[in-house]
Design a protein around this motif. Structure first.
Motif, PDB file in Angstrom:
ATOM      1  N   SER A   1       0.841  -1.201   0.000  1.00 16.59           N
ATOM      2  CA  SER A   1       0.000   0.000   0.000  1.00 16.59           C
ATOM      3  C   SER A   1       0.872   1.244   0.000  1.00 16.59           C
ATOM      4  N   GLY A   2       0.284   2.323  -0.495  1.00 19.13           N
ATOM      5  CA  GLY A   2       0.921   3.625  -0.460  1.00 19.13           C
ATOM      6  C   GLY A   2      -0.142   4.690  -0.301  1.00 19.13           C
ATOM      7  N   VAL A   3      -0.023   5.514   0.733  1.00 20.26           N
ATOM      8  CA  VAL A   3      -0.987   6.579   1.022  1.00 20.26           C
ATOM      9  C   VAL A   3      -0.257   7.910   0.995  1.00 20.26           C
ATOM     10  N   ALA A   4      -0.877   8.924   0.416  1.00 23.61           N
ATOM     11  CA  ALA A   4      -0.287  10.269   0.395  1.00 23.61           C
ATOM     12  C   ALA A   4      -1.371  11.309   0.633  1.00 23.61           C
ATOM     13  N   GLY A   5      -0.983  12.437   1.181  1.00 28.03           N
ATOM     14  CA  GLY A   5      -1.921  13.490   1.526  1.00 28.03           C
ATOM     15  C   GLY A   5      -2.250  13.393   3.013  1.00 28.03           C
ATOM     16  N   PRO A   6      -3.097  14.337   3.470  1.00 28.97           N
ATOM     17  CA  PRO A   6      -3.757  15.379   2.686  1.00 28.97           C
ATOM     18  C   PRO A   6      -2.791  16.461   2.217  1.00 28.97           C
ATOM     19  N   THR A   7      -3.048  16.949   1.005  1.00 25.59           N
ATOM     20  CA  THR A   7      -2.277  18.025   0.404  1.00 25.59           C
ATOM     21  C   THR A   7      -3.166  18.742  -0.598  1.00 25.59           C
ATOM     22  N   PRO A   8      -2.960  20.027  -0.796  1.00 25.20           N
ATOM     23  CA  PRO A   8      -3.759  20.727  -1.811  1.00 25.20           C
ATOM     24  C   PRO A   8      -3.321  20.430  -3.241  1.00 25.20           C
ATOM     25  N   TYR A   9      -2.270  19.615  -3.416  1.00 27.48           N
ATOM     26  CA  TYR A   9      -1.724  19.372  -4.747  1.00 27.48           C
ATOM     27  C   TYR A   9      -2.021  17.946  -5.188  1.00 27.48           C
ATOM     28  N   PRO A  10      -3.003  17.750  -6.067  1.00 28.99           N
ATOM     29  CA  PRO A  10      -3.389  16.384  -6.453  1.00 28.99           C
ATOM     30  C   PRO A  10      -2.284  15.614  -7.161  1.00 28.99           C
ATOM     31  N   GLU A  11      -1.454  16.296  -7.955  1.00 32.24           N
ATOM     32  CA  GLU A  11      -0.379  15.590  -8.658  1.00 32.24           C
ATOM     33  C   GLU A  11       0.685  15.085  -7.679  1.00 32.24           C
ATOM     34  N   LEU A  12       0.955  15.876  -6.644  1.00 28.21           N
ATOM     35  CA  LEU A  12       1.894  15.449  -5.613  1.00 28.21           C
ATOM     36  C   LEU A  12       1.351  14.248  -4.856  1.00 28.21           C
ATOM     37  N   SER A  13       0.088  14.316  -4.489  1.00 26.40           N
ATOM     38  CA  SER A  13      -0.539  13.212  -3.776  1.00 26.40           C
ATOM     39  C   SER A  13      -0.516  11.938  -4.611  1.00 26.40           C
ATOM     40  N   GLY A  14      -0.844  12.060  -5.901  1.00 27.34           N
ATOM     41  CA  GLY A  14      -0.846  10.893  -6.772  1.00 27.34           C
ATOM     42  C   GLY A  14       0.541  10.297  -6.947  1.00 27.34           C
ATOM     43  N   ARG A  15       1.546  11.158  -7.083  1.00 30.48           N
ATOM     44  CA  ARG A  15       2.910  10.659  -7.275  1.00 30.48           C
ATOM     45  C   ARG A  15       3.422   9.945  -6.037  1.00 30.48           C
ATOM     46  N   LEU A  16       3.262  10.567  -4.871  1.00 35.32           N
ATOM     47  CA  LEU A  16       3.805   9.976  -3.647  1.00 35.32           C
ATOM     48  C   LEU A  16       3.098   8.680  -3.271  1.00 35.32           C
ATOM     49  N   ALA A  17       1.798   8.620  -3.490  1.00 32.89           N
ATOM     50  CA  ALA A  17       1.091   7.369  -3.198  1.00 32.89           C
ATOM     51  C   ALA A  17       1.620   6.239  -4.067  1.00 32.89           C
ATOM     52  N   GLY A  18       1.859   6.532  -5.351  1.00 33.92           N
ATOM     53  CA  GLY A  18       2.395   5.522  -6.254  1.00 33.92           C
ATOM     54  C   GLY A  18       3.799   5.099  -5.886  1.00 33.92           C
ATOM     55  N   VAL A  19       4.637   6.068  -5.498  1.00 36.25           N
ATOM     56  CA  VAL A  19       6.007   5.751  -5.082  1.00 36.25           C
ATOM     57  C   VAL A  19       5.985   4.819  -3.873  1.00 36.25           C
ATOM     58  N   ARG A  20       5.187   5.159  -2.880  1.00 36.46           N
ATOM     59  CA  ARG A  20       5.150   4.356  -1.651  1.00 36.46           C
ATOM     60  C   ARG A  20       4.566   2.972  -1.902  1.00 36.46           C
ATOM     61  N   TYR A  21       3.588   2.903  -2.781  1.00 31.54           N
ATOM     62  CA  TYR A  21       3.010   1.607  -3.145  1.00 31.54           C
ATOM     63  C   TYR A  21       4.058   0.707  -3.801  1.00 31.54           C
ATOM     64  N   LEU A  22       4.772   1.234  -4.799  1.00 30.84           N
ATOM     65  CA  LEU A  22       5.771   0.421  -5.488  1.00 30.84           C
ATOM     66  C   LEU A  22       6.924   0.051  -4.567  1.00 30.84           C
ATOM     67  N   GLU A  23       7.317   0.969  -3.690  1.00 29.67           N
ATOM     68  CA  GLU A  23       8.374   0.633  -2.735  1.00 29.67           C
ATOM     69  C   GLU A  23       7.943  -0.498  -1.818  1.00 29.67           C
ATOM     70  N   SER A  24       6.673  -0.499  -1.432  1.00 27.18           N
ATOM     71  CA  SER A  24       6.197  -1.571  -0.546  1.00 27.18           C
ATOM     72  C   SER A  24       6.148  -2.914  -1.268  1.00 27.18           C
ATOM     73  N   THR A  25       5.982  -2.915  -2.598  1.00 26.58           N
ATOM     74  CA  THR A  25       6.020  -4.186  -3.333  1.00 26.58           C
ATOM     75  C   THR A  25       7.425  -4.780  -3.314  1.00 26.58           C
ATOM     76  N   LEU A  26       8.427  -3.930  -3.144  1.00 23.66           N
ATOM     77  CA  LEU A  26       9.804  -4.400  -3.062  1.00 23.66           C
ATOM     78  C   LEU A  26      10.187  -4.830  -1.649  1.00 23.66           C
ATOM     79  N   THR A  27       9.757  -4.046  -0.661  1.00 24.39           N
ATOM     80  CA  THR A  27      10.214  -4.259   0.711  1.00 24.39           C
ATOM     81  C   THR A  27       9.279  -5.118   1.547  1.00 24.39           C
ATOM     82  N   GLY A  28       7.979  -5.189   1.162  1.00 23.05           N
ATOM     83  CA  GLY A  28       7.012  -5.905   1.991  1.00 23.05           C
ATOM     84  C   GLY A  28       6.700  -5.189   3.289  1.00 23.05           C
ATOM     85  N   SER A  29       7.042  -3.892   3.379  1.00 23.54           N
ATOM     86  CA  SER A  29       6.907  -3.151   4.635  1.00 23.54           C
ATOM     87  C   SER A  29       5.466  -2.951   5.090  1.00 23.54           C
ATOM     88  N   GLU A  30       4.508  -3.042   4.181  1.00 28.43           N
ATOM     89  CA  GLU A  30       3.109  -2.800   4.548  1.00 28.43           C
ATOM     90  C   GLU A  30       2.315  -4.087   4.743  1.00 28.43           C
TER      91      GLU A  30
END
Length: 601
Positions: free
Chosen positions: A363-392
């Motif tokens: 899983s990857g969660v981002a926000g709250p933030t007023p910037y939707p593109e930032l929220s979308g990017r960070l959520a995707g980054v954290r999601y993909l990182e968790s697929t590698l690490t199994g941290s979630e």
């Protein structure tokens, strides 16, 4: 004639003592009297008393006996510089000079320090150290920071007024501590080196920042012309300005020469050296002429729960709801448009007579933030990182009829009016589970009020729904990268949009853009020296990709098709490359993956 005879006599005497004249070795200090010229024999033993030197003066006291250094002790930009040879000899050190390396060597009781002019670097018993200032030559005399000597030979010292007292073998401040007595903060010392002084057009320039500060408190570095390479011939001046936490500054500059010989053009350099995550310029129109890989795919049976409509939420309510079993993927992307703070929840309810188990995979969660593109990017980054690490990864047990908030990070922070939250996640359950995405005011209990919440309609072009087979796998056995090639995705032509159902309205839903779909691109034969890149085709895009065992961020803010992000670069052999990516919420589609041969040197 008298002057010439005197100079000749001096040269003869210096040669007799094994000393190289200044004309032959400008880096060697030239002392005013012959006894100070003895560099090949051991100097007198260290004095039993103290040595006192005076700031802005050549005066020196050795055990109470006054003499003179051959150049005054001076302070430059907060650093105290002393005549290396005359002070070292007065301290009982042996001093020699090697013309072939232009090094002055100071040695005492098993410790050896080597100095050269025009550099901050010096060596202590073979280990490279950094001085607080650059050694320089003053009328043939090598001047070095005093602390380089005190540190090398562990000489305690005390600063009192305008005099510095050295205690050979005694007590006082250590050679690397601040002096006792009145103290002021020394300004930082800006300094850097380049690996060469002359470069060809397109040749990489390697900078080494060696700036120092007495408190190790440099807070800002401001560069001018610190480009990785240059593409016009001529002289270039590179500058560095450093600032410490007290606001004191220092500047240093160096000139390098760019010849007319070309190693790489600007385009060739960008393809070869732009780091992963960096962007380079391409021709958006010419990409359409690249050969398209023959895209066919298989799927993995993930049910996608896409909750992004309504994207802008104007009232409390249920945003999306459906019953899923087995592998499930979530894409959540919403904006709080209330006049008050709100929280978003994904509630899992067990409708069965027996307990249900949910395994959270990633899983990857981002926000709250007023910037939707930032929220979308960070959520995707954290999601993909968790697929590698199994941290979630975790297990959630739900009793019959029980409801739980499944992702605490999603609702941990209240979203202010105008804030956006995003989540990408994968789970699997061993029984049917009802998933409910909802928004309530920040102080409301979501499970308590859920039965009374209204079902919200999308009322926008943003889709929501449930979609089957939401992992698409493209495995290609042909060789990639021997010519410019592309793989268009999320375009509804080469890569068709998903068809599913809106589980709340019981209507057909089209996943425009395939947001939430996970693409697994497996390329078994990528040619040597191939650049793998991401090219946005629909405008602004802020996302990420997992490339082998690394997550690379993608940032395209200008809305142009004329740039690409470096994802990977093969080396001098064929490689297998695997890319995972999911269209980023808040960004525009479609996009293409590019495979470009890198030109030879």
């Amino acid at each position: 004639m008298k002057i010439q005879k005197t100079a000749l006599l001096t040269s003869v005497l210096l040669a007799a003592y094994g000393v190289v004249p200044a004309s032959a070795a400008s880096d060697l200090e030239q002392e005013p009297t012959i006894p100070q010229k003895v560099t090949t024999a051991q100097a007198p033993a260290a004095p039993s008393g103290t040595t006192v030197i005076y700031l802005n003066s050549s005066r020196i006291l050795n055990s109470g006996t006054e003499s003179a250094l051959n150049r005054p002790t001076v302070i430059k930009k907060g650093v105290t510089f002393v005549s290396l040879r005359s002070l070292a000899v007065s301290l009982g050190c042996k001093v020699t000079y090697q013309a072939s390396t232009k090094e002055t060597t100071v040695s005492l009781e098993g410790t050896e320090a080597r100095y050269r002019v025009h550099t901050k670097a010096y060596q202590v018993n073979g280990e490279t150290k950094t001085m607080k200032g650059e050694a320089y030559e003053d009328r043939g005399v090598l001047m070095v920071p005093l602390t380089s000597l005190t540190a090398a030979f562990h000489l305690p010292y005390v600063l009192q007024g305008n005099q510095i007292t050295l205690h050979p073998g005694g007590s006082g401040s250590s050679g690397t501590d601040k002096p006792e007595g009145p103290q002021t903060n020394e300004p930082p010392q800006a300094y850097f080196t380049t690996d060469k002084d002359q470069y060809r057009i397109g040749e990489p320039v390697t900078l080494s920042d060696q700036s120092t500060d007495d408190e190790d408190a440099i807070t800002n570095r401001e560069w001018t012309n610190n480009e990785p390479a240059f593409f016009e011939p001529g002289t270039v001046e590179i500058k560095l300005k450093v600032t410490d936490k007290h606001g004191l500054t220092s500047e240093y500059s160096k000139k390098i020469e760019i010849t007319s010989e070309v190693l790489y053009s600007k385009e060739e350099y960008a393809m070869r050296f732009t780091p992963a995550g960096g962007t380079f310029q391409v021709s958006g129109k010419s990409i359409l002429s690249y050969k398209a890989l023959p895209y066919t795919y298989t799927t993995e049976p993930y049910l996608l729960f896409r909750a992004s409509g309504p994207e802008t939420v104007n009232s409390e309510g249920i945003l999306y709801q459906d019953i899923l079993s087995g592998p499930a993927r979530f894409l959540v992307h919403h904006k709080n448009n209330l006049a008050a703070k709100a929280r978003f929840y994904l509630i899992a309810t067990n409708p069965n007579d027996t307990a249900a188990s949910i395994q959270v995979k990633s899983s990857g969660v981002a926000g709250p933030t007023p910037y939707p593109e930032l929220s979308g990017r960070l959520a995707g980054v954290r999601y993909l990182e968790s697929t590698l690490t199994g941290s979630e990864q975790r297990s959630v047990q739900i009793g019959p009829g029980e409801s739980v908030a499944l992702f605490p990070k999603l609702n941990a922070t209240a979203a202010a009016p105008g804030d956006v939250i995003t989540m990408n996640a994968d789970v699997t359950s061993d029984a049917p589970v009802e998933y409910t995405m909802l928004m309530v005011q920040a102080d409301h209990d979501p499970i308590a009020v859920m039965p009374s919440l209204p079902d919200l309609n999308p009322i926008e072009s943003i889709v929501r729904g449930t979609f089957a087979d939401s992992t698409r796998v493209f495995e290609y056995d042909g060789t990639v990268g021997t010519e410019a090639e592309r793989l268009p995705l999320t375009d509804n032509t080469t890569d068709p949009f998903q068809r599913g159902m809106d589980g709340m309205q019981d209507s057909v839903a089209i996943n425009s853009g395939n947001y939430g779909v996970l693409y697994k691109i497996i390329l078994n034969h990528v040619a040597p020296d191939t650049l793998v890149a991401f090219n946005p085709r629909g405008g602004r895009y802020f996302g990420s990709a997992r490339v082998n065992d690394r997550v690379v961020e993608i940032k395209h803010g200008d809305g142009s098709q004329d740039s690409a992000t470096v994802l990977y670069r093969t080396q001098d052999r064929e490689e297998k490359v695997e890319l995972w990516l999911s269209p980023a919420a808040g960004s525009n589609l479609p996009f293409s993956l590019l495979f470009l041969p890198i030109s030879e040197k």
